[in-house]
Design an enzyme around this catalytic site. Structure first.
Site, PDB file in Angstrom:
ATOM      1  N   ARG A   1     -10.050  38.895 -14.934  1.00 23.60           N
ATOM      2  CA  ARG A   1     -10.428  40.276 -15.231  1.00 23.60           C
ATOM      3  C   ARG A   1      -9.198  41.056 -15.658  1.00 23.60           C
ATOM      4  O   ARG A   1      -8.158  40.979 -15.006  1.00 23.60           O
ATOM      5  CB  ARG A   1     -11.017  40.947 -13.993  1.00 23.60           C
ATOM      6  CG  ARG A   1     -12.322  40.353 -13.548  1.00 23.60           C
ATOM      7  CD  ARG A   1     -12.897  41.177 -12.405  1.00 23.60           C
ATOM      8  NE  ARG A   1     -14.056  40.501 -11.845  1.00 23.60           N
ATOM      9  CZ  ARG A   1     -14.366  40.516 -10.560  1.00 23.60           C
ATOM     10  NH1 ARG A   1     -13.615  41.168  -9.704  1.00 23.60           N
ATOM     11  NH2 ARG A   1     -15.437  39.893 -10.129  1.00 23.60           N
TER      12      ARG A   1
ATOM     13  N   ARG B   1     -17.374  15.849  -0.527  1.00 22.15           N
ATOM     14  CA  ARG B   1     -16.132  16.214   0.138  1.00 22.15           C
ATOM     15  C   ARG B   1     -16.510  16.872   1.454  1.00 22.15           C
ATOM     16  O   ARG B   1     -17.540  17.542   1.556  1.00 22.15           O
ATOM     17  CB  ARG B   1     -15.296  17.183  -0.707  1.00 22.15           C
ATOM     18  CG  ARG B   1     -14.672  16.547  -1.924  1.00 22.15           C
ATOM     19  CD  ARG B   1     -13.538  15.613  -1.577  1.00 22.15           C
ATOM     20  NE  ARG B   1     -12.366  16.355  -1.065  1.00 22.15           N
ATOM     21  CZ  ARG B   1     -11.322  15.765  -0.496  1.00 22.15           C
ATOM     22  NH1 ARG B   1     -11.291  14.453  -0.327  1.00 22.15           N
ATOM     23  NH2 ARG B   1     -10.294  16.490  -0.073  1.00 22.15           N
TER      24      ARG B   1
ATOM     25  N   ASP C   1     -25.368  28.572  -3.884  1.00 21.24           N
ATOM     26  CA  ASP C   1     -25.081  29.812  -3.181  1.00 21.24           C
ATOM     27  C   ASP C   1     -26.307  30.168  -2.345  1.00 21.24           C
ATOM     28  O   ASP C   1     -27.426  29.733  -2.631  1.00 21.24           O
ATOM     29  CB  ASP C   1     -24.787  30.947  -4.170  1.00 21.24           C
ATOM     30  CG  ASP C   1     -23.395  30.847  -4.778  1.00 21.24           C
ATOM     31  OD1 ASP C   1     -22.495  30.296  -4.110  1.00 21.24           O
ATOM     32  OD2 ASP C   1     -23.208  31.306  -5.926  1.00 21.24           O
TER      33      ASP C   1
END
Length: 366
Positions: free
Chosen positions: A175, A248, A349
């Protein structure tokens, strides 16, 4: 007549949505959970009056208004904004990469100056990036890559960035504004009282069996319910008949400290290669805690092997091809619904897990 309409294998958010929606419709659910508690990876435990995120930091964020309304119907959310810091050998940088980061790194003040530096450094990579290192430099330049990407990524994946495929980081957030808010999503926060408030509400009318490996008692539990909602590892469900999918793992080291403020922010990433952990979480800052003591958790990436908790899928071509074989078997199961991070072998998510479960329920016609 079977005793339950649904046997829910696992008790994370995906199963929680099924339980909550089933309750609204007068359906009966049995939850079978391998751990000794419900809640999956969003489970919190209270230490020193602080809601400790037992399995790593979980910040709820979404741009999906329907999902935001759904979770707010289960708990009230605070105004927490995720603004992590990066520690590179004692130097502190704001995340995600923004004008505060660039100003600290190069002593500059304008977006034009930052863009000029990054563009010049990006030119060191010509042609198509052949590995993660080249891809990262192409995206953010050499300075940011060396200080804030390289060491962290190598710890996370357990190998050199030049040995990792480029597609792992198709993008890195950059950004050119002074904005430390990590997420671009419209809605963000932490449930007041921790995630257990949501989990307890979701599963409040269910029968719950904890400390049970469903796969070791599958015949028994299949007889109890009409439909199984399975959220465990898909390859384990089918006995690893095509081979084992790769993951993982993580190890968490939690410590209570006799001080009121350890690092001044909820999350600090340690981006040098030498520090063995990837980040330190100070849990009280998720809820703006004022307790006299504090609790921190160091997060260590680890190799995954069978029997160890799986956290991150390894979404390379080999594993995706293997997953597709299992997905084809799953599609043939009439009385089993596969959903969530492990059953679908994908990174989710929290808001996407909830949206996926709600979508599947609509399609299924509960």
């Amino acid at each position: 007549m079977k005793k339950y309409d649904y046997v829910l294998v696992g008790s994370g958010l995906y199963a929680g949505v099924w339980a909550n929606e089933a309750k609204k419709r007068g359906r009966r659910c049995l939850v079978v959970e391998k751990r000794n508690h419900i809640g999956g990876n969003v489970y919190c435990e209270e230490i020193e009056g602080i809601h400790v995120h037992r399995y790593g930091a979980h910040i709820f964020h979404t741009s999906d208004r329907a999902v935001w309304d759904y979770v707010n119907g289960l708990a009230e959310f605070n105004r927490y904004t995720n603004s992590p810091m990066a520690n590179y050998q004692g130097e502190m940088y704001n995340m995600p990469f923004n004008m505060n980061t660039f100003s600290k790194m190069w002593g500059i003040s304008t977006p034009k100056e930052a863009k000029t530096i990054i563009e010049k450094q990006r030119r060191s990579i010509t042609g198509e990036p052949k590995n993660l290192e080249e891809q990262a430099i192409r995206l953010v330049g050499t300075d940011i890559y060396k200080k804030l990407v390289k060491g962290y990524t190598e710890k996370q994946w357990g190998r050199d960035c030049r040995e990792l495929p480029a597609f792992i980081i198709n993008r890195l957030p950059v950004r050119f504004t002074y904005d430390n808010n990590y997420f671009n999503d419209l809605y963000q926060g932490i449930p007041i009282g921790g995630y257990n408030v949501i989990i307890d509400k979701m599963f409040e009318d269910c029968d719950i069996h904890t400390g049970i490996d469903y796969l070791e008692h599958r015949d028994y539990y299949e007889k109890l319910g009409d439909v199984t909602v399975y959220t465990g590892a898909i390859d384990a469900y089918f006995g690893y008949q095509f081979g084992t999918l790769e993951y993982r793992s993580l190890r968490f080291e939690t410590e209570t400290l006799d001080m009121d403020n350890y690092q001044g922010v909820a999350v600090v990433n340690y981006t040098d290669r030498e520090t063995p952990y990837t980040r330190v979480i100070e849990h009280k800052h998720f809820e703006f805690g004022t307790q006299s003591r504090t609790v921190i958790t160091r997060e260590y990436p680890e190799e995954w092997k069978e029997g160890v908790e799986a956290y991150y899928t390894v979404n390379d071509e080999k594993n995706q091809q293997l997953y597709q074989k299992y997905a084809e078997l799953a599609a043939q199961e009439n009385k089993v619904i596969f959903g969530g991070r492990l059953a679908e072998y994908k990174y989710y998510d929290m808001d996407k897990v909830i949206a996926s479960a709600l979508g599947r329920i609509r399609k299924y016609g509960m």
